[in-house]
Design an enzyme around this catalytic site. Structure first.
Site, PDB file in Angstrom:
ATOM      1  N   LYS A  14       0.830  -1.209   0.000  1.00 37.79           N
ATOM      2  CA  LYS A  14       0.000   0.000   0.000  1.00 37.79           C
ATOM      3  C   LYS A  14       0.867   1.262   0.000  1.00 37.79           C
ATOM      4  O   LYS A  14       0.646   2.171  -0.797  1.00 37.79           O
ATOM      5  CB  LYS A  14      -0.930   0.019   1.228  1.00 37.79           C
ATOM      6  CG  LYS A  14      -1.850  -1.179   1.342  1.00 37.79           C
ATOM      7  CD  LYS A  14      -2.741  -1.108   2.567  1.00 37.79           C
ATOM      8  CE  LYS A  14      -2.026  -1.138   3.890  1.00 37.79           C
ATOM      9  NZ  LYS A  14      -1.327  -2.404   4.215  1.00 37.79           N
ATOM     10  N   ARG A  89      -9.625   1.044   8.623  1.00 38.27           N
ATOM     11  CA  ARG A  89      -9.200  -0.318   8.962  1.00 38.27           C
ATOM     12  C   ARG A  89     -10.306  -1.091   9.661  1.00 38.27           C
ATOM     13  O   ARG A  89     -10.121  -2.257   9.987  1.00 38.27           O
ATOM     14  CB  ARG A  89      -8.013  -0.230   9.915  1.00 38.27           C
ATOM     15  CG  ARG A  89      -6.681  -0.487   9.250  1.00 38.27           C
ATOM     16  CD  ARG A  89      -5.625  -0.344  10.323  1.00 38.27           C
ATOM     17  NE  ARG A  89      -4.438  -1.053  10.010  1.00 38.27           N
ATOM     18  CZ  ARG A  89      -3.406  -0.534   9.370  1.00 38.27           C
ATOM     19  NH1 ARG A  89      -3.459   0.694   8.917  1.00 38.27           N
ATOM     20  NH2 ARG A  89      -2.327  -1.258   9.166  1.00 38.27           N
ATOM     21  N   ARG A 128      12.328  -6.102   5.427  1.00 38.59           N
ATOM     22  CA  ARG A 128      12.178  -4.648   5.276  1.00 38.59           C
ATOM     23  C   ARG A 128      13.050  -3.889   6.284  1.00 38.59           C
ATOM     24  O   ARG A 128      12.981  -4.121   7.479  1.00 38.59           O
ATOM     25  CB  ARG A 128      10.710  -4.251   5.491  1.00 38.59           C
ATOM     26  CG  ARG A 128      10.505  -2.743   5.477  1.00 38.59           C
ATOM     27  CD  ARG A 128       9.074  -2.349   5.279  1.00 38.59           C
ATOM     28  NE  ARG A 128       8.231  -2.667   6.417  1.00 38.59           N
ATOM     29  CZ  ARG A 128       6.942  -2.366   6.474  1.00 38.59           C
ATOM     30  NH1 ARG A 128       6.357  -1.759   5.450  1.00 38.59           N
ATOM     31  NH2 ARG A 128       6.226  -2.691   7.522  1.00 38.59           N
ATOM     32  N   ARG A 161      11.337  -2.045  11.593  1.00 40.88           N
ATOM     33  CA  ARG A 161      10.211  -1.668  12.437  1.00 40.88           C
ATOM     34  C   ARG A 161       9.997  -2.775  13.464  1.00 40.88           C
ATOM     35  O   ARG A 161      10.051  -3.951  13.122  1.00 40.88           O
ATOM     36  CB  ARG A 161       8.941  -1.515  11.578  1.00 40.88           C
ATOM     37  CG  ARG A 161       8.776  -0.130  11.027  1.00 40.88           C
ATOM     38  CD  ARG A 161       7.694  -0.008   9.995  1.00 40.88           C
ATOM     39  NE  ARG A 161       6.385  -0.546  10.362  1.00 40.88           N
ATOM     40  CZ  ARG A 161       5.304  -0.451   9.586  1.00 40.88           C
ATOM     41  NH1 ARG A 161       5.386   0.175   8.418  1.00 40.88           N
ATOM     42  NH2 ARG A 161       4.159  -0.971   9.947  1.00 40.88           N
ATOM     43  N   ARG A 172      -0.725  -9.073  13.308  1.00 30.43           N
ATOM     44  CA  ARG A 172      -1.295  -8.038  12.424  1.00 30.43           C
ATOM     45  C   ARG A 172      -2.141  -8.689  11.333  1.00 30.43           C
ATOM     46  O   ARG A 172      -3.211  -8.177  10.955  1.00 30.43           O
ATOM     47  CB  ARG A 172      -0.174  -7.193  11.799  1.00 30.43           C
ATOM     48  CG  ARG A 172       0.461  -6.227  12.795  1.00 30.43           C
ATOM     49  CD  ARG A 172       1.831  -5.745  12.349  1.00 30.43           C
ATOM     50  NE  ARG A 172       1.806  -4.931  11.150  1.00 30.43           N
ATOM     51  CZ  ARG A 172       2.881  -4.650  10.416  1.00 30.43           C
ATOM     52  NH1 ARG A 172       4.069  -5.127  10.762  1.00 30.43           N
ATOM     53  NH2 ARG A 172       2.770  -3.900   9.345  1.00 30.43           N
TER      54      ARG A 172
HETATM   55  P1  AP5 Z   1       4.843  -1.551   1.854  1.00 34.44           P
HETATM   56  O1  AP5 Z   1       4.559  -0.737   0.648  1.00 34.44           O
HETATM   57  O2  AP5 Z   1       5.506  -0.879   3.027  1.00 34.44           O
HETATM   58  O3  AP5 Z   1       3.499  -2.294   2.343  1.00 34.44           O
HETATM   59  P2  AP5 Z   1       2.324  -1.755   3.222  1.00 34.44           P
HETATM   60  O4  AP5 Z   1       1.102  -2.457   2.768  1.00 34.44           O
HETATM   61  O5  AP5 Z   1       2.294  -0.257   3.264  1.00 34.44           O
HETATM   62  O6  AP5 Z   1       2.813  -2.359   4.631  1.00 34.44           O
HETATM   63  P3  AP5 Z   1       2.791  -1.760   6.095  1.00 34.44           P
HETATM   64  O7  AP5 Z   1       3.501  -2.788   6.943  1.00 34.44           O
HETATM   65  O8  AP5 Z   1       3.329  -0.372   6.195  1.00 34.44           O
HETATM   66  O9  AP5 Z   1       1.259  -1.725   6.336  1.00 34.44           O
HETATM   67  P4  AP5 Z   1       0.406  -1.832   7.562  1.00 34.44           P
HETATM   68  O10 AP5 Z   1      -0.901  -1.515   7.025  1.00 34.44           O
HETATM   69  O11 AP5 Z   1       0.460  -3.062   8.377  1.00 34.44           O
HETATM   70  O12 AP5 Z   1       1.122  -0.785   8.548  1.00 34.44           O
HETATM   71  P5  AP5 Z   1       0.819   0.743   8.897  1.00 34.44           P
HETATM   72  O13 AP5 Z   1       2.090   1.451   8.858  1.00 34.44           O
HETATM   73  O14 AP5 Z   1      -0.331   1.251   8.090  1.00 34.44           O
HETATM   74  O15 AP5 Z   1       5.692  -2.820   1.395  1.00 34.44           O
HETATM   75  C1  AP5 Z   1       6.171  -3.757   2.353  1.00 34.44           C
HETATM   76  C2  AP5 Z   1       7.530  -4.296   1.872  1.00 34.44           C
HETATM   77  O16 AP5 Z   1       7.334  -5.044   0.671  1.00 34.44           O
HETATM   78  C3  AP5 Z   1       8.525  -3.172   1.534  1.00 34.44           C
HETATM   79  O17 AP5 Z   1       9.795  -3.570   1.951  1.00 34.44           O
HETATM   80  C4  AP5 Z   1       8.444  -3.070  -0.006  1.00 34.44           C
HETATM   81  O18 AP5 Z   1       9.672  -2.672  -0.564  1.00 34.44           O
HETATM   82  C5  AP5 Z   1       8.072  -4.481  -0.414  1.00 34.44           C
HETATM   83  N1  AP5 Z   1       7.215  -4.536  -1.596  1.00 34.44           N
HETATM   84  C6  AP5 Z   1       6.186  -3.693  -1.893  1.00 34.44           C
HETATM   85  N2  AP5 Z   1       5.594  -4.056  -3.049  1.00 34.44           N
HETATM   86  C7  AP5 Z   1       6.253  -5.181  -3.488  1.00 34.44           C
HETATM   87  C8  AP5 Z   1       6.081  -6.034  -4.627  1.00 34.44           C
HETATM   88  N3  AP5 Z   1       5.134  -5.829  -5.558  1.00 34.44           N
HETATM   89  N4  AP5 Z   1       6.929  -7.089  -4.743  1.00 34.44           N
HETATM   90  C9  AP5 Z   1       7.903  -7.321  -3.810  1.00 34.44           C
HETATM   91  N5  AP5 Z   1       8.114  -6.523  -2.710  1.00 34.44           N
HETATM   92  C10 AP5 Z   1       7.292  -5.473  -2.555  1.00 34.44           C
HETATM   93  O19 AP5 Z   1       0.278   0.601  10.392  1.00 34.44           O
HETATM   94  C11 AP5 Z   1       1.136   0.255  11.462  1.00 34.44           C
HETATM   95  C12 AP5 Z   1       0.344   0.205  12.749  1.00 34.44           C
HETATM   96  O20 AP5 Z   1      -0.236   1.495  13.035  1.00 34.44           O
HETATM   97  C13 AP5 Z   1      -0.861  -0.762  12.775  1.00 34.44           C
HETATM   98  O21 AP5 Z   1      -0.473  -2.084  13.076  1.00 34.44           O
HETATM   99  C14 AP5 Z   1      -1.722  -0.120  13.870  1.00 34.44           C
HETATM  100  O22 AP5 Z   1      -1.221  -0.408  15.157  1.00 34.44           O
HETATM  101  C15 AP5 Z   1      -1.530   1.364  13.624  1.00 34.44           C
HETATM  102  N6  AP5 Z   1      -2.548   1.912  12.678  1.00 34.44           N
HETATM  103  C16 AP5 Z   1      -2.322   2.433  11.448  1.00 34.44           C
HETATM  104  N7  AP5 Z   1      -3.476   2.826  10.876  1.00 34.44           N
HETATM  105  C17 AP5 Z   1      -4.447   2.535  11.773  1.00 34.44           C
HETATM  106  C18 AP5 Z   1      -5.868   2.670  11.749  1.00 34.44           C
HETATM  107  N8  AP5 Z   1      -6.505   3.182  10.679  1.00 34.44           N
HETATM  108  N9  AP5 Z   1      -6.566   2.264  12.837  1.00 34.44           N
HETATM  109  C19 AP5 Z   1      -5.943   1.747  13.922  1.00 34.44           C
HETATM  110  N10 AP5 Z   1      -4.609   1.578  13.998  1.00 34.44           N
HETATM  111  C20 AP5 Z   1      -3.866   1.967  12.937  1.00 34.44           C
END
Ligand code: AP5
Length: 214
Positions: A14, A89, A128, A161, A172
């Protein structure tokens, strides 16, 4: 003025795709994960409370998150629209977003679901690393830095992270299935959901995404 929601499990790409799309079409990228991590780093009252939920892989409670989101949504760039990454979410968050946009005569124009298997998520997140200064992300072994543990761009140290530890990633994923997956039906019912296979190369995912957006 267009608003897009990016859905998908942790590590589905994402953030990667939202960053590219934001640069390509000039719409801002708003990641609730990044907003929360900034709040943790700056040790704000909200950040201190959010930290314990994030490190365990739990969702941050709505009462903490919604104020932060509304403030960011209303902050300046509202006119061009927003790519929302990591929000909503839960179904209540999706309803709050709909109400928040309605107040400004806007709506979610498209919800894009990136589908990726649990095995691929675990593999990606265990590889990552990010730069503590410029936030550039690397992924071992495909996109490793030239020098082990050091950012190619600014020479600063790379870190993982805490919530990318395998045990936390599994939690997660569980929470994603329990609490976030139901919003797929929410957007499907509004006929604005598109699914893209997130296991293709980043370039192919991006070209599929551009077709949806255009
Ligand atoms: P990346 O692009 O970083 O993936 P992502 O889907 O953004 O992953 P995140 O881990 O950041 O998402 P998340 O939703 O769990 O965490 P968030 O920060 O929102 O890609 C991941 C890896 O894969 C990278 O190394 C990239 O290079 C690689 N990659 C990408 N595309 C690829 C491809 N096509 N092929 C191969 N490799 C690839 O949330 C963190 C925490 O914050 C949550 O757990 C929660 O505690 C809190 N939080 C955030 N939002 C909320 C909410 N709305 N409500 C409540 N709590 C929340």
């Amino acid at each position: 003025m267009r608003n897009f929601v990016f859905l998908g499990p942790p590590g589905s790409g994402k953030g990667t795709q939202a960053t590219r799309l934001s640069q390509k079409v000039g719409i801002r990228h708003l990641s609730t994960g990044d907003l929360l991590r900034n709040a943790v780093q700056e040790q704000t009252a909200l950040g201190m409370q959010a930290k314990e939920y994030m490190e365990k892989g739990d969702l941050v409670p709505d009462q903490l998150l919604l104020g932060l989101l509304e403030e960011s949504m209303n902050n300046g760039a509202m006119s061009k629209g927003t790519i929302l990454d990591g929000f909503p979410r839960t179904v209540p968050q999706a309803e709050s977003l709909r109400d928040m946009l309605n107040k400004n005569n806007m709506k979610v124009d498209a919800a894009v679901l990136l589908e990726v298997s649990d095995e691929e998520v675990i593999k990606r997140l265990s590889g990552r690393w990010f730069c503590t200064t410029c936030q550039r992300t690397y992924n071992y072994p495909m996109h490793a830095p030239k020098k082990e543990g050091i950012c190619d761009d600014d020479g600063h140290e790379l870190q993982r992270r805490r919530d990318d530890e395998e045990e936390v990633v599994r939690k997660r994923l569980h929470i994603y299935r329990e609490r976030t997956a139901p919003i797929v039906d929410f957007y499907r019912a509004e006929s604005i959901l598109t699914t893209i296979c997130g296991e293709q190369s980043p370039d192919k995912v991006f070209s599929d995404l551009l077709e949806v957006i255009q």
